[in-house]
Design a protein around this motif. Sequence first.
Motif, PDB file in Angstrom:
ATOM      1  N   SER A   1      10.161   0.342   4.062  1.00 32.31           N
ATOM      2  CA  SER A   1      10.443   0.859   2.727  1.00 32.31           C
ATOM      3  C   SER A   1       9.405   1.903   2.324  1.00 32.31           C
ATOM      4  CB  SER A   1      10.431  -0.278   1.697  1.00 32.31           C
ATOM      5  OG  SER A   1       9.120  -0.799   1.533  1.00 32.31           O
ATOM      6  N   GLU A   2       9.804   2.766   1.386  1.00 35.64           N
ATOM      7  CA  GLU A   2       8.872   3.749   0.849  1.00 35.64           C
ATOM      8  C   GLU A   2       7.719   3.074   0.122  1.00 35.64           C
ATOM      9  OE1 GLU A   2       8.875   7.194   1.090  1.00 35.64           O
ATOM     10  OE2 GLU A   2      10.396   6.827   2.625  1.00 35.64           O
ATOM     11  N   ALA A   3       8.012   1.941  -0.513  1.00 37.22           N
ATOM     12  CA  ALA A   3       6.963   1.207  -1.237  1.00 37.22           C
ATOM     13  C   ALA A   3       5.897   0.697  -0.276  1.00 37.22           C
ATOM     14  CB  ALA A   3       7.584   0.044  -2.009  1.00 37.22           C
ATOM     15  N   LEU A   4       6.323   0.160   0.860  1.00 38.65           N
ATOM     16  CA  LEU A   4       5.366  -0.321   1.858  1.00 38.65           C
ATOM     17  C   LEU A   4       4.541   0.837   2.401  1.00 38.65           C
ATOM     18  CD1 LEU A   4       4.158  -2.432   3.775  1.00 38.65           C
ATOM     19  CD2 LEU A   4       6.104  -2.021   5.315  1.00 38.65           C
ATOM     20  N   ALA A   5       5.194   1.942   2.700  1.00 42.37           N
ATOM     21  CA  ALA A   5       4.485   3.111   3.232  1.00 42.37           C
ATOM     22  C   ALA A   5       3.442   3.596   2.236  1.00 42.37           C
ATOM     23  CB  ALA A   5       5.480   4.228   3.542  1.00 42.37           C
ATOM     24  N   ARG A   6       3.807   3.601   0.968  1.00 44.76           N
ATOM     25  CA  ARG A   6       2.871   4.059  -0.067  1.00 44.76           C
ATOM     26  C   ARG A   6       1.671   3.121  -0.160  1.00 44.76           C
ATOM     27  NH1 ARG A   6       1.251   3.326  -5.198  1.00 44.76           N
ATOM     28  NH2 ARG A   6       0.906   5.184  -6.510  1.00 44.76           N
ATOM     29  N   ARG A   7       1.919   1.823  -0.168  1.00 46.28           N
ATOM     30  CA  ARG A   7       0.810   0.861  -0.257  1.00 46.28           C
ATOM     31  C   ARG A   7      -0.158   1.031   0.891  1.00 46.28           C
ATOM     32  NH1 ARG A   7       4.851  -2.891  -1.852  1.00 46.28           N
ATOM     33  NH2 ARG A   7       4.896  -3.835   0.208  1.00 46.28           N
ATOM     34  N   GLU A   8       0.379   1.148   2.106  1.00 46.44           N
ATOM     35  CA  GLU A   8      -0.475   1.281   3.279  1.00 46.44           C
ATOM     36  C   GLU A   8      -1.215   2.623   3.285  1.00 46.44           C
ATOM     37  OE1 GLU A   8      -1.162  -1.012   5.581  1.00 46.44           O
ATOM     38  OE2 GLU A   8       0.003  -2.401   4.356  1.00 46.44           O
ATOM     39  N   ARG A   9      -0.544   3.665   2.806  1.00 45.32           N
ATOM     40  CA  ARG A   9      -1.174   4.985   2.764  1.00 45.32           C
ATOM     41  C   ARG A   9      -2.372   4.992   1.806  1.00 45.32           C
ATOM     42  NH1 ARG A   9       2.998   7.437   1.728  1.00 45.32           N
ATOM     43  NH2 ARG A   9       2.928   7.814  -0.504  1.00 45.32           N
TER      44      ARG A   9
ATOM     45  N   LEU B   1       5.462 -11.316  -5.895  1.00 47.23           N
ATOM     46  CA  LEU B   1       6.131 -10.070  -6.218  1.00 47.23           C
ATOM     47  C   LEU B   1       5.582  -8.976  -5.319  1.00 47.23           C
ATOM     48  CD1 LEU B   1       5.864 -10.485 -10.084  1.00 47.23           C
ATOM     49  CD2 LEU B   1       7.903 -10.875  -8.702  1.00 47.23           C
ATOM     50  N   SER B   2       6.007  -7.748  -5.521  1.00 48.29           N
ATOM     51  CA  SER B   2       5.535  -6.644  -4.705  1.00 48.29           C
ATOM     52  C   SER B   2       4.073  -6.338  -5.032  1.00 48.29           C
ATOM     53  CB  SER B   2       6.394  -5.404  -4.953  1.00 48.29           C
ATOM     54  OG  SER B   2       5.900  -4.296  -4.232  1.00 48.29           O
ATOM     55  N   GLY B   3       3.187  -6.721  -4.119  1.00 51.71           N
ATOM     56  CA  GLY B   3       1.775  -6.420  -4.296  1.00 51.71           C
ATOM     57  C   GLY B   3       0.990  -7.418  -5.112  1.00 51.71           C
ATOM     58  N   VAL B   4       1.609  -8.517  -5.549  1.00 54.42           N
ATOM     59  CA  VAL B   4       0.894  -9.470  -6.400  1.00 54.42           C
ATOM     60  C   VAL B   4       1.450 -10.883  -6.227  1.00 54.42           C
ATOM     61  CG1 VAL B   4       2.416  -9.113  -8.388  1.00 54.42           C
ATOM     62  CG2 VAL B   4       0.067  -9.858  -8.755  1.00 54.42           C
ATOM     63  N   GLU B   5       0.570 -11.862  -6.341  1.00 54.59           N
ATOM     64  CA  GLU B   5       0.961 -13.272  -6.348  1.00 54.59           C
ATOM     65  C   GLU B   5       0.484 -13.904  -7.655  1.00 54.59           C
ATOM     66  OE1 GLU B   5       0.548 -14.183  -1.530  1.00 54.59           O
ATOM     67  OE2 GLU B   5      -0.890 -15.046  -2.968  1.00 54.59           O
ATOM     68  N   ILE B   6       1.305 -14.783  -8.232  1.00 50.52           N
ATOM     69  CA  ILE B   6       0.930 -15.499  -9.452  1.00 50.52           C
ATOM     70  C   ILE B   6       0.979 -16.990  -9.154  1.00 50.52           C
ATOM     71  CG2 ILE B   6       1.468 -15.915 -11.877  1.00 50.52           C
ATOM     72  CD1 ILE B   6       2.818 -13.195 -11.949  1.00 50.52           C
ATOM     73  N   HIS B   7      -0.196 -17.622  -9.158  1.00 50.80           N
ATOM     74  CA  HIS B   7      -0.316 -19.047  -8.874  1.00 50.80           C
ATOM     75  C   HIS B   7      -0.391 -19.804 -10.200  1.00 50.80           C
ATOM     76  CE1 HIS B   7      -1.211 -18.445  -4.525  1.00 50.80           C
ATOM     77  NE2 HIS B   7      -1.607 -17.264  -4.973  1.00 50.80           N
ATOM     78  N   ILE B   8       0.505 -20.766 -10.376  1.00 55.58           N
ATOM     79  CA  ILE B   8       0.641 -21.474 -11.646  1.00 55.58           C
ATOM     80  C   ILE B   8      -0.020 -22.850 -11.586  1.00 55.58           C
ATOM     81  CG2 ILE B   8       2.254 -22.391 -13.346  1.00 55.58           C
ATOM     82  CD1 ILE B   8       2.324 -19.345 -13.158  1.00 55.58           C
ATOM     83  N   THR B   9      -0.866 -23.143 -12.563  1.00 47.92           N
ATOM     84  CA  THR B   9      -1.405 -24.484 -12.762  1.00 47.92           C
ATOM     85  C   THR B   9      -0.959 -24.951 -14.141  1.00 47.92           C
ATOM     86  OG1 THR B   9      -3.485 -23.839 -13.826  1.00 47.92           O
ATOM     87  CG2 THR B   9      -3.439 -23.818 -11.416  1.00 47.92           C
TER      88      THR B   9
ATOM     89  N   ASN C   1      -5.312  -3.162 -12.112  1.00 49.00           N
ATOM     90  CA  ASN C   1      -5.720  -3.784 -10.849  1.00 49.00           C
ATOM     91  C   ASN C   1      -4.935  -3.221  -9.667  1.00 49.00           C
ATOM     92  OD1 ASN C   1      -7.758  -6.140 -11.316  1.00 49.00           O
ATOM     93  ND2 ASN C   1      -6.361  -6.158 -13.044  1.00 49.00           N
ATOM     94  N   ASP C   2      -4.425  -1.998  -9.862  1.00 52.24           N
ATOM     95  CA  ASP C   2      -3.842  -1.217  -8.762  1.00 52.24           C
ATOM     96  C   ASP C   2      -2.584  -1.801  -8.137  1.00 52.24           C
ATOM     97  OD1 ASP C   2      -5.360   0.989  -8.842  1.00 52.24           O
ATOM     98  OD2 ASP C   2      -6.515   0.597  -7.034  1.00 52.24           O
ATOM     99  N   VAL C   3      -1.813  -2.570  -8.890  1.00 50.46           N
ATOM    100  CA  VAL C   3      -0.516  -3.014  -8.379  1.00 50.46           C
ATOM    101  C   VAL C   3       0.440  -1.829  -8.498  1.00 50.46           C
ATOM    102  CG1 VAL C   3       1.408  -4.609  -8.681  1.00 50.46           C
ATOM    103  CG2 VAL C   3      -0.935  -5.384  -9.085  1.00 50.46           C
ATOM    104  N   SER C   4       1.043  -1.432  -7.378  1.00 51.86           N
ATOM    105  CA  SER C   4       1.921  -0.263  -7.391  1.00 51.86           C
ATOM    106  C   SER C   4       3.385  -0.680  -7.526  1.00 51.86           C
ATOM    107  CB  SER C   4       1.738   0.547  -6.098  1.00 51.86           C
ATOM    108  OG  SER C   4       2.082  -0.229  -4.981  1.00 51.86           O
ATOM    109  N   GLU C   5       4.223   0.320  -7.760  1.00 47.10           N
ATOM    110  CA  GLU C   5       5.675   0.109  -7.870  1.00 47.10           C
ATOM    111  C   GLU C   5       6.026  -0.918  -8.949  1.00 47.10           C
ATOM    112  OE1 GLU C   5       7.523   2.117  -6.136  1.00 47.10           O
ATOM    113  OE2 GLU C   5       5.811   2.900  -5.007  1.00 47.10           O
ATOM    114  N   ILE C   6       5.323  -0.864 -10.080  1.00 47.32           N
ATOM    115  CA  ILE C   6       5.620  -1.784 -11.181  1.00 47.32           C
ATOM    116  C   ILE C   6       6.905  -1.342 -11.863  1.00 47.32           C
ATOM    117  CG2 ILE C   6       4.724  -2.836 -13.296  1.00 47.32           C
ATOM    118  CD1 ILE C   6       1.936  -1.888 -12.454  1.00 47.32           C
TER     119      ILE C   6
END
Length: 307
Positions: free
Chosen positions: A81-89, A280-288, A252-257
Motif C-alpha cells: 500500500s501507499e501508506a506502508l511505503a510512506r511509513r517506511e520512507r 490501527l494504522s501506525g498505533v495500538e491502544i491497550h485498554i485497562t 506523535n507522528d501517526v500518519s494517514e489519520i
Amino acid sequence: MKLNFNYPNGTYVVAVSGGVDSMALLHSLIANYPENTYIIAHCDHGMREDSANDAALVRQYAANVRRTYEQNDLHLGGRASEALARRERYKFLRDVATKHCANAIITAHHQDDVLETFYINLIRGTGSRGLASLKNHDDILRPMLHIPKQDVYAYALQNAIEWHEDPTNTDTKYLRNAVRQKIVANMTTENRDASLKMIDHSQRINKQLDKELAGFVSKGMHKNQLVIKRSWFVHLPHSVASEYVYYVFKVNDVSEIDKKMVEQAVIAIKTMRPGKMLQLSGVEIHITKRSARIKCIEKQIKTRYNR
C-alpha cells in the motif's frame, strides 16, 4: 523557481525520488543555498520492476555534485500500500537525519500536491483537519508548497535536469492520480485560488485549536506518558474527544489519520473491555480498567532535530 527556504545554515536531508519534483528541488537548493550540507536520500520501495533505474539516476547525480548519498532498498512488492511505503520512507529519512545530525528533512511537495491532498481528504471526509494537512513541520520542510507543478516542469526543462517519470502516476486506480487528472488538472485559476484560500483558512483555525489542545491534553495524561485516564475521557463530549485523539496521534507522528481511525479510537477508549487491544494504522491502544495506553508503532516519541 524561488524556494521558500529561510532556515539556518546547516545539514539537511533531501528526499529525492528521481522524479521531476525532487530533482528540481535538489538542483535549486544546491544552486541557491550552496552553504548548506545536503545529504541526498533515496528510498527504493521495490514496488516496480524498474525502480532500480530511479536509484541509479539519483546515485549518479549525487556523485556528480559530490554530495553524500544514502539509499534504502525495501523490496515491498507491487501489492504494498501507499501508506506502508510512506511509513517506511519517512522512517528511513528520519534515520538518515539522526545519523548525520541534520537540522531537518526537505521534501519536494508543491502547490499541486497541496490541492490534491485537500480534495483527497475532502473525499475521505477527514474534516477541517485533513483539509489543511500538507504543510511544513519542525523536522520536515517543504519549500515548494507555493510553486505550481507547471513551474517545476519549466524549471527542470530550463536547467536541462534529467528525471524519471513514474509510470504508475497515470494509473487512476490510485485515488491521488484520479484526483490529479480529473480535478486538479482541470481547475481554472479562480478554482485554484479559492481552494488555496480555504486551505489557508483551515490551517489558521487548526493552529489556534492546537494551542488550546496543547494545554488541555495534559489533563488526560498520566506522568507525561501516552496514557489516557478513562474516567476523565469518558465524560468528554464526542467531538471534543475526537479532537483530543487526533491531536495526540498527530504530535506523535501517526500518519494517514482519517475520520474512521479517530472514531474507532474514541469508541475503544470509552467502551472497550479491560485487557483488550485495538490496532490501527501506525498505533495500538491497550485498554485497562482505568486507562488507555497509546503506543505509536511508527514512532513512539516525535523526534525533533535541533537547528
